[in-house]
Design an enzyme around this catalytic site. Structure first.
Site, mmCIF file in Angstrom:
data_model
loop_
_atom_site.group_PDB
_atom_site.id
_atom_site.type_symbol
_atom_site.label_atom_id
_atom_site.label_comp_id
_atom_site.label_asym_id
_atom_site.label_seq_id
_atom_site.Cartn_x
_atom_site.Cartn_y
_atom_site.Cartn_z
ATOM 1 N N HIS A 135 44.055 46.772 47.922
ATOM 2 C CA HIS A 135 42.685 46.907 48.418
ATOM 3 C C HIS A 135 42.626 47.591 49.778
ATOM 4 O O HIS A 135 41.573 48.028 50.215
ATOM 5 C CB HIS A 135 41.979 45.548 48.457
ATOM 6 C CG HIS A 135 42.460 44.603 49.512
ATOM 7 N ND1 HIS A 135 43.341 43.568 49.259
ATOM 8 C CD2 HIS A 135 42.183 44.527 50.828
ATOM 9 C CE1 HIS A 135 43.566 42.900 50.381
ATOM 10 N NE2 HIS A 135 42.868 43.460 51.347
ATOM 11 N N ASP A 165 47.068 43.437 43.192
ATOM 12 C CA ASP A 165 46.702 43.846 44.551
ATOM 13 C C ASP A 165 47.913 44.361 45.322
ATOM 14 O O ASP A 165 48.080 44.071 46.504
ATOM 15 C CB ASP A 165 46.035 42.693 45.302
ATOM 16 C CG ASP A 165 45.318 43.173 46.562
ATOM 17 O OD1 ASP A 165 44.966 44.363 46.620
ATOM 18 O OD2 ASP A 165 45.136 42.368 47.494
ATOM 19 N N GLY A 236 42.583 42.561 58.704
ATOM 20 C CA GLY A 236 43.617 43.395 59.305
ATOM 21 C C GLY A 236 45.017 42.930 58.962
ATOM 22 O O GLY A 236 45.981 43.677 59.086
ATOM 23 N N ASN A 237 45.156 41.668 58.529
ATOM 24 C CA ASN A 237 46.456 41.137 58.105
ATOM 25 C C ASN A 237 46.825 41.548 56.687
ATOM 26 O O ASN A 237 47.973 41.391 56.260
ATOM 27 C CB ASN A 237 46.477 39.602 58.168
ATOM 28 C CG ASN A 237 46.930 39.061 59.497
ATOM 29 O OD1 ASN A 237 46.182 38.355 60.175
ATOM 30 N ND2 ASN A 237 48.158 39.368 59.886
ATOM 31 N N SER A 238 45.858 42.027 55.923
ATOM 32 C CA SER A 238 46.105 42.356 54.522
ATOM 33 C C SER A 238 47.285 43.300 54.367
ATOM 34 O O SER A 238 47.367 44.333 55.029
ATOM 35 C CB SER A 238 44.874 43.021 53.906
ATOM 36 O OG SER A 238 43.988 42.077 53.417
ATOM 37 N N LEU A 293 48.181 38.634 26.217
ATOM 38 C CA LEU A 293 48.213 37.788 25.031
ATOM 39 C C LEU A 293 46.927 37.935 24.240
ATOM 40 O O LEU A 293 46.946 37.911 23.008
ATOM 41 C CB LEU A 293 48.439 36.330 25.425
ATOM 42 C CG LEU A 293 48.492 35.302 24.294
ATOM 43 C CD1 LEU A 293 49.607 35.641 23.300
ATOM 44 C CD2 LEU A 293 48.686 33.895 24.853
ATOM 45 N N GLY A 294 45.807 38.102 24.937
ATOM 46 C CA GLY A 294 44.532 38.303 24.254
ATOM 47 C C GLY A 294 43.724 37.048 24.058
ATOM 48 O O GLY A 294 43.022 36.905 23.051
ATOM 49 N N VAL A 295 43.833 36.116 25.021
ATOM 50 C CA VAL A 295 43.015 34.910 24.962
ATOM 51 C C VAL A 295 42.302 34.720 26.295
ATOM 52 O O VAL A 295 42.779 35.150 27.340
ATOM 53 C CB VAL A 295 43.842 33.645 24.655
ATOM 54 C CG1 VAL A 295 44.427 33.705 23.265
ATOM 55 C CG2 VAL A 295 44.932 33.434 25.704
#
Length: 492
Positions: A135, A165, A236-238, A293-295
């Protein structure tokens, strides 16, 4: 690039953005290709009664922590107000308020304006590979990496993975200092941790704390089992590193839990082993493929567990099976409870998503499932997360009129073909009114009842028959908008 959402208490990514002179929250991303999970470091725990040498950790690693600034065009839709014939805000809630009449005279800002962001990162390859949050660099036209010695480099974004992310950057430099990579799997609650980054643009700031939870699942689509800490992490820590007590990186700082936009005692980091797997794929292929998996699953409460005949609320309750998915091919159904994945117990729904998310498309898994009151084993071959799934074209007719749902307190009727098509379902009952036990459980008019204790319903007679088999409690699968959830209803 907002730091918080509109809710009072929100999850916020800890990046910083600047527009004009004001500070706003932003989002981030990054990854690395040199080290692999096999090269991760294993360290003994710190002895009881002693604290880490934070001074040494900072001294050894500060040169490998970088600041990241970005700029890009943000597309903003400007609200168009239509004035009435009397030159007033006739179509707006402002009416003829002279205060807003004044602002009508001001120039309208352009749809595109430059927005600048700021985050952190760390060097994982001496040849210029940098890890940060996805991000941080999302939608950026230009990314600049600033080293501890004040040198600045234009960075190339090798790739981003919004699902975790994580993003990978490359700068044109060699012989750079790097961090030492640790093993996030060895962390336990209570371990010391330290973060280095640039909160509010204050470079090389260090904050320390402890691990307060492991494997934390957060709202949204993320499949990351986050490391939760009480380390102060702010805008700013991201993308900055989270170190363990031995000075090895165990996580990438990513999010905070806040109702103010700033740190309030809870921070979240992406485990380094997940970040490195993402980095390896980005460096090798320029993109990341996640398994699916599709659930759609939800957590089991004790009332729901009792409704399905389980002794304890452990496992992941399946509220939807995507048509054409790996789960559908294996035979899973709505109302199943996934108890184990490859022999390892699933304690909650977030754990299932996190573990599937670390696998690759094509991997084969074995599921232990609570199905129709007993345990069954299913084998599935995982899809790619972006695979095209078959659509559900079942639009069988369902006639009938509005009926009273008896002791549930529900007035329901079958869905019309148009309503089924709009909701994307093949059956179900529309709730016209909710009273008594159903209303107390949170069911409301406009909801769609899809099943009773996992059995699909399309008419009132079916529902009455299924409800009549239970004297005390049932579980209704409810669709509300695009979301599905099992709701336990106590009937006596």
């Amino acid at each position: 690039m907002n730091l918080t959402h509109s809710k009072k208490t929100t999850l916020a990514l800890a990046a910083a953005a600047l527009f004009g002179g004001g500070a706003l929250g932003g989002w981030a991303a990054a990854a690395h290709p040199v080290a692999t999970p096999a090269a991760l470091v294993s360290e003994a725990p710190i002895a009881l009664g002693t604290a880490p040498n934070y001074r040494a950790i900072v001294k050894q690693n500060r040169d490998a922590v970088v600041g990241i600034t970005t700029d890009g065009k943000s597309k903003v839709k400007v609200q168009e107000y239509h004035f009435g014939p009397d030159n007033s805000f006739g179509d707006t809630p402002f009416g003829n308020d002279p205060f807003f009449q004044f602002f009508r005279q001001l120039p309208v800002p352009p749809n595109n304006f430059v927005i600048r962001g700021q985050g952190s990162g760390f060097i994982v390859g001496s040849d210029g590979i940098v890890l940060t949050n996805a991000h941080v660099v999302r939608d950026a036209d230009h990314v600049t990496v600033k080293l501890a010695d004040r040198r600045e480099f234009k960075a190339k974004v090798l790739g981003v993975d919004p699902a975790t992310d994580i993003a990978v950057l490359k700068i044109d430099a060699h012989g750079l200092p790097t961090v030492r990579l640790g093993n996030s799997d060895h962390l336990v609650v209570g371990d010391y941790v330290l973060a280095i980054g640039a909160p509010f643009g204050l470079e090389e700031s260090a904050t320390a704390g402890i691990v307060s939870a492991m494997g934390r699942s957060l709202p949204g689509d993320s499949s990351v089992p986050f490391i939760q800490t009480d380390v102060a992490v702010n805008p700013g820590n991201s993308g900055g590193p989270l170190f363990d007590a031995h000075g090895a990186v165990v996580g990438v700082n990513s999010q905070i839990y806040s109702n103010s936009g700033g740190y309030q005692g809870v921070s979240f980091a992406i485990p380094i082993d997940i970040a490195l797997r993402v980095q390896d794929q980005i460096v090798a292929h320029g993109k990341v493929e996640h398994a699916r998996l599709g659930v759609i699953v939800q957590a089991l409460s004790e009332p729901l567990a009792r409704s399905f005949g389980l002794d304890s609320p452990s496992g992941a309750l399946v509220s939807k099976v995507e048509p054409g998915s790996a789960a559908a091919g294996a035979g899973l159904k709505t109302g199943d409870v996934i108890l184990k994945l490859n022999g390892a117990a699933i304690d909650d729904s977030g754990e299932l998503a996190a573990r599937i998310g670390t696998m690759a498309p094509g991997d084969k898994v074995q599921l232990e499932v609570w199905h129709d009151g007993s345990k069954s084993t299913y084998d599935a071959k995982l899809d790619a997360a972006n695979a095209q799934l078959a659509s559900n074209d079942d639009a069988s007719a369902a006639g009938g009129t509005e009926q009273d749902g008896g002791k549930l307190g529900l007035a329901v009727r079958p869905l019309t073909p148009e309503e089924r098509n709009q909701a994307g379902v093949s059956g179900g009952l529309l709730v016209k009114d909710a009273n008594g036990a159903a209303a107390e459980s949170g069911i409301r008019a406009g909801d769609i009842v899809l099943s009773v204790d996992g059995a699909p319903v399309s008419n009132d007679k079916q529902m009455r028959s299924l409800v009549g088999r239970h004297a005390h409690q049932i579980a209704l699968l409810i669709q509300r908008g695009d979301s599905r959830i099992f709701i336990p209803v106590a009937m006596g």
